[in-house]
Scaffold this motif. Structure first.
Motif, PDB file in Angstrom:
ATOM      1  N   ALA A 208     -22.575   4.937 -12.830  1.00  0.00           N
ATOM      2  CA  ALA A 208     -22.590   4.345 -11.573  1.00  0.00           C
ATOM      3  C   ALA A 208     -22.226   2.756 -11.729  1.00  0.00           C
ATOM      4  N   ALA A 209     -21.997   1.981 -10.550  1.00  0.00           N
ATOM      5  CA  ALA A 209     -21.648   0.752 -10.988  1.00  0.00           C
ATOM      6  C   ALA A 209     -21.884  -0.319  -9.608  1.00  0.00           C
ATOM      7  N   ASP A 210     -21.933  -1.582  -9.874  1.00  0.00           N
ATOM      8  CA  ASP A 210     -22.027  -2.429  -8.641  1.00  0.00           C
ATOM      9  C   ASP A 210     -20.303  -2.718  -8.429  1.00  0.00           C
ATOM     10  N   ILE A 211     -20.265  -2.790  -7.208  1.00  0.00           N
ATOM     11  CA  ILE A 211     -18.543  -3.576  -7.169  1.00  0.00           C
ATOM     12  C   ILE A 211     -18.590  -4.835  -6.600  1.00  0.00           C
ATOM     13  N   VAL A 212     -17.992  -5.714  -7.122  1.00  0.00           N
ATOM     14  CA  VAL A 212     -17.581  -6.909  -6.697  1.00  0.00           C
ATOM     15  C   VAL A 212     -16.287  -7.277  -6.158  1.00  0.00           C
ATOM     16  N   LEU A 213     -16.285  -7.482  -4.807  1.00  0.00           N
ATOM     17  CA  LEU A 213     -14.988  -7.868  -4.179  1.00  0.00           C
ATOM     18  C   LEU A 213     -14.651  -9.276  -3.900  1.00  0.00           C
ATOM     19  N   GLU A 214     -13.785  -9.869  -4.423  1.00  0.00           N
ATOM     20  CA  GLU A 214     -13.243 -11.207  -4.481  1.00  0.00           C
ATOM     21  C   GLU A 214     -11.961 -11.343  -4.093  1.00  0.00           C
ATOM     22  N   ASP A 215     -12.022 -11.539  -2.678  1.00  0.00           N
ATOM     23  CA  ASP A 215     -10.544 -11.832  -2.053  1.00  0.00           C
ATOM     24  C   ASP A 215      -9.590 -10.253  -2.177  1.00  0.00           C
ATOM     25  N   ALA A 216     -10.326  -9.278  -2.501  1.00  0.00           N
ATOM     26  CA  ALA A 216      -9.530  -8.009  -2.429  1.00  0.00           C
ATOM     27  C   ALA A 216      -8.622  -7.777  -1.211  1.00  0.00           C
ATOM     28  N   VAL A 217      -7.510  -7.544  -1.670  1.00  0.00           N
ATOM     29  CA  VAL A 217      -6.385  -7.479  -0.315  1.00  0.00           C
ATOM     30  C   VAL A 217      -6.072  -5.802  -0.332  1.00  0.00           C
ATOM     31  N   VAL A 218      -6.185  -5.207   0.683  1.00  0.00           N
ATOM     32  CA  VAL A 218      -5.821  -3.968   0.992  1.00  0.00           C
ATOM     33  C   VAL A 218      -5.082  -3.914   2.434  1.00  0.00           C
ATOM     34  N   PRO A 219      -4.003  -3.136   2.297  1.00  0.00           N
ATOM     35  CA  PRO A 219      -3.096  -2.927   3.641  1.00  0.00           C
ATOM     36  C   PRO A 219      -3.702  -2.476   4.820  1.00  0.00           C
ATOM     37  N   ALA A 220      -3.029  -2.606   5.969  1.00  0.00           N
ATOM     38  CA  ALA A 220      -3.590  -2.129   7.070  1.00  0.00           C
ATOM     39  C   ALA A 220      -4.109  -0.576   7.167  1.00  0.00           C
ATOM     40  N   THR A 221      -3.173   0.178   6.362  1.00  0.00           N
ATOM     41  CA  THR A 221      -3.210   1.614   6.265  1.00  0.00           C
ATOM     42  C   THR A 221      -4.410   2.154   5.475  1.00  0.00           C
ATOM     43  N   ALA A 222      -5.136   1.020   4.877  1.00  0.00           N
ATOM     44  CA  ALA A 222      -6.115   1.509   4.101  1.00  0.00           C
ATOM     45  C   ALA A 222      -7.465   1.425   4.989  1.00  0.00           C
ATOM     46  N   LEU A 223      -7.454   1.132   6.346  1.00  0.00           N
ATOM     47  CA  LEU A 223      -8.313   1.148   7.321  1.00  0.00           C
ATOM     48  C   LEU A 223      -8.909   2.569   7.678  1.00  0.00           C
ATOM     49  N   LEU A 224      -9.994   3.105   7.660  1.00  0.00           N
ATOM     50  CA  LEU A 224     -10.348   4.369   8.123  1.00  0.00           C
ATOM     51  C   LEU A 224     -10.871   4.430   9.599  1.00  0.00           C
ATOM     52  N   GLY A 225      -9.907   5.283  10.328  1.00  0.00           N
ATOM     53  CA  GLY A 225     -10.224   5.107  11.792  1.00  0.00           C
ATOM     54  C   GLY A 225     -10.034   3.866  12.411  1.00  0.00           C
ATOM     55  N   GLU A 226     -11.109   3.708  13.502  1.00  0.00           N
ATOM     56  CA  GLU A 226     -10.980   2.306  14.274  1.00  0.00           C
ATOM     57  C   GLU A 226     -11.648   1.314  13.477  1.00  0.00           C
ATOM     58  N   GLU A 227     -11.116  -0.089  13.701  1.00  0.00           N
ATOM     59  CA  GLU A 227     -11.910  -1.195  13.185  1.00  0.00           C
ATOM     60  C   GLU A 227     -13.287  -1.576  13.859  1.00  0.00           C
TER      61      GLU A 227
END
Length: 388
Positions: A208-227
């Motif tokens: 397992a792991a902990d995930i640290v997000l630091e200004d991680a940029v993802v495109p609009a297509t990475a959004l699942l479903g409706e915001e």
């Protein structure tokens, strides 16, 4: 719901048991922990070939379209065998979330790859302060002017994150912590910029792991479903994952009782097998009763998933997790005692079931959290009846 197994369901249950008994021995499992980090891609591919990864996926997306019972039969068999590969966390959980939240194109792309075993999908939903509350999301998702999203925050206890190909991240795009509105889902590359994994092994060897997000940029297509509208889908995914985890636990309880029965036949004291002692027979009877109660409770959870009309599905499932955890603690603790305390050592399989139970209790909220949640439901029903 009819819990008499059909011929097809019986064949499915038998196939899992045969695989675990012949190909996933306790010795092979120990080697997997020591040499392969607690996860085997080859074994995962075998699961795909057997069709088990396809079980919770609709036929329209290349799956088998099985229901809750078939998925639970697979999970129960894998739990009985102490299988480390995370069937619940990387099949049942992400498949439920994708079914409930993703758009059609995303379903076609991700569900097919998930069911075929080509893409290992982990889910980063938990946070250190959440303590089981699905709506507790503090990791943020900020939309930029170019349509991309900036992710920040920390997600904890992400099972299989170190080897995942994709990670579904639950983040907040609006609202305050613990608001149900404003929760969004994003498909993340675990090796992308701004994403840092802090890997570790859990008590039973699960990676397992902990995930640290630091200004991680993802495109609009990475959004699942409706915001901002993912809460209901995530809650459904958690409910299905809890029931699957409960099925694993029931399978583990069954194996503990079988191990104890065999040990009591072979271990001798005063020239006779200790299984002939009435006090130990009483303990075994108590363990069998707890197993029966846990299995009946699992059936209730499956019925709640299949028929939302039975009431607050999530609260019913909370009651199921609380009862099954309680029963499993008794059975696994007695199993160690019946082995004379040696059961807790590495060489004895029964102690590994206890370790797995400790983790199962912590995942998706512990016994205290779910017991309080179910008690609140019972109290609310009592007040409603009183004023009816």
């Amino acid at each position: 719901m009819n819990f008499d197994l059909s011929e097809e369901q019986q064949m499915l249950q038998d196939s899992v048991r045969r695989y675990v008994d012949k190909s996933y021995t306790f010795e092979a499992r120990a080697r997997l922990v020591a040499d392969a980090g607690g996860f085997s891609r080859e074994t995962w591919s075998t699961f795909a070939e057997m069709g088990w990864l396809m079980a919770p996926i609709p036929e329209a997306y290349g799956g088998l379209g099985f229901g809750e019972v078939e998925t639970a039969l697979i999970a129960e068999g894998l739990g009985r065998g102490l299988v480390l590969e995370p069937y619940t966390f990387c099949t049942v959980f992400p498949a439920a979330i994708l079914r409930g939240c993703a758009g059609e194109a995303q379903k076609e792309a991700l569900l097919s790859a998930l069911g075929g075993g080509e893409t290992l999908v982990a889910v980063a939903h938990s946070e250190p302060e959440a303590r089981g509350c699905v709506a507790h999301v503090s990791a943020s998702a900020t939309r930029r002017s170019d349509g991309a999203y900036l992710l920040n925050g920390r997600k904890s206890l992400v099972v299989a994150a170190p080897m995942a190909d994709r990670i579904i991240v639950v983040a907040r795009s609006a609202g305050a912590v613990r608001d149900e509105a404003g929760i969004s889902l994003f498909v993340l590359d675990p090796h992308g910029p701004g994403v840092r994994l802090e890997p570790y092994r859990l008590l039973d060897g699960t990676p397992a792991a902990d995930i640290v997000l630091e200004d991680a940029v993802v495109p609009a297509t990475a959004l699942l479903g409706e915001e901002g509208k993912a809460f209901a889908g995530v809650q459904r995914g958690v409910d299905e994952a809890i029931v699957s985890l409960c099925a694993e636990t029931v399978g583990g309880m069954e194996d503990v009782i079988a191990l104890c029965a065999e040990y009591l036949k072979t271990r001798q004291q005063f020239g006779v097998p200790i299984g002939s002692f009435q006090a130990l027979q009483h303990r075994m009877a108590d363990m069998a009763i707890e197993l029966m109660q846990a299995r009946a409770t699992l059936h209730r959870g499956l019925a709640a998933l299949a028929d939302p009309g039975l009431g607050d599905t999530s609260a019913v499932i909370s009651g199921c997790k609380a009862q099954i955890t309680k029963s499993a603690k008794f059975v696994s603790a007695q199993g160690i005692q019946l082995h004379g305390g040696y059961g807790i050592t590495e060489e004895y399989r029964v102690g590994h079931h206890y370790r797995r139970l400790v983790l199962a209790d912590a995942w998706f909220g512990n016994l205290d959290y779910h017991l309080a949640r179910y008690a609140a439901r019972i109290q609310a029903e009592g007040r409603t009846m009183a004023f009816a």
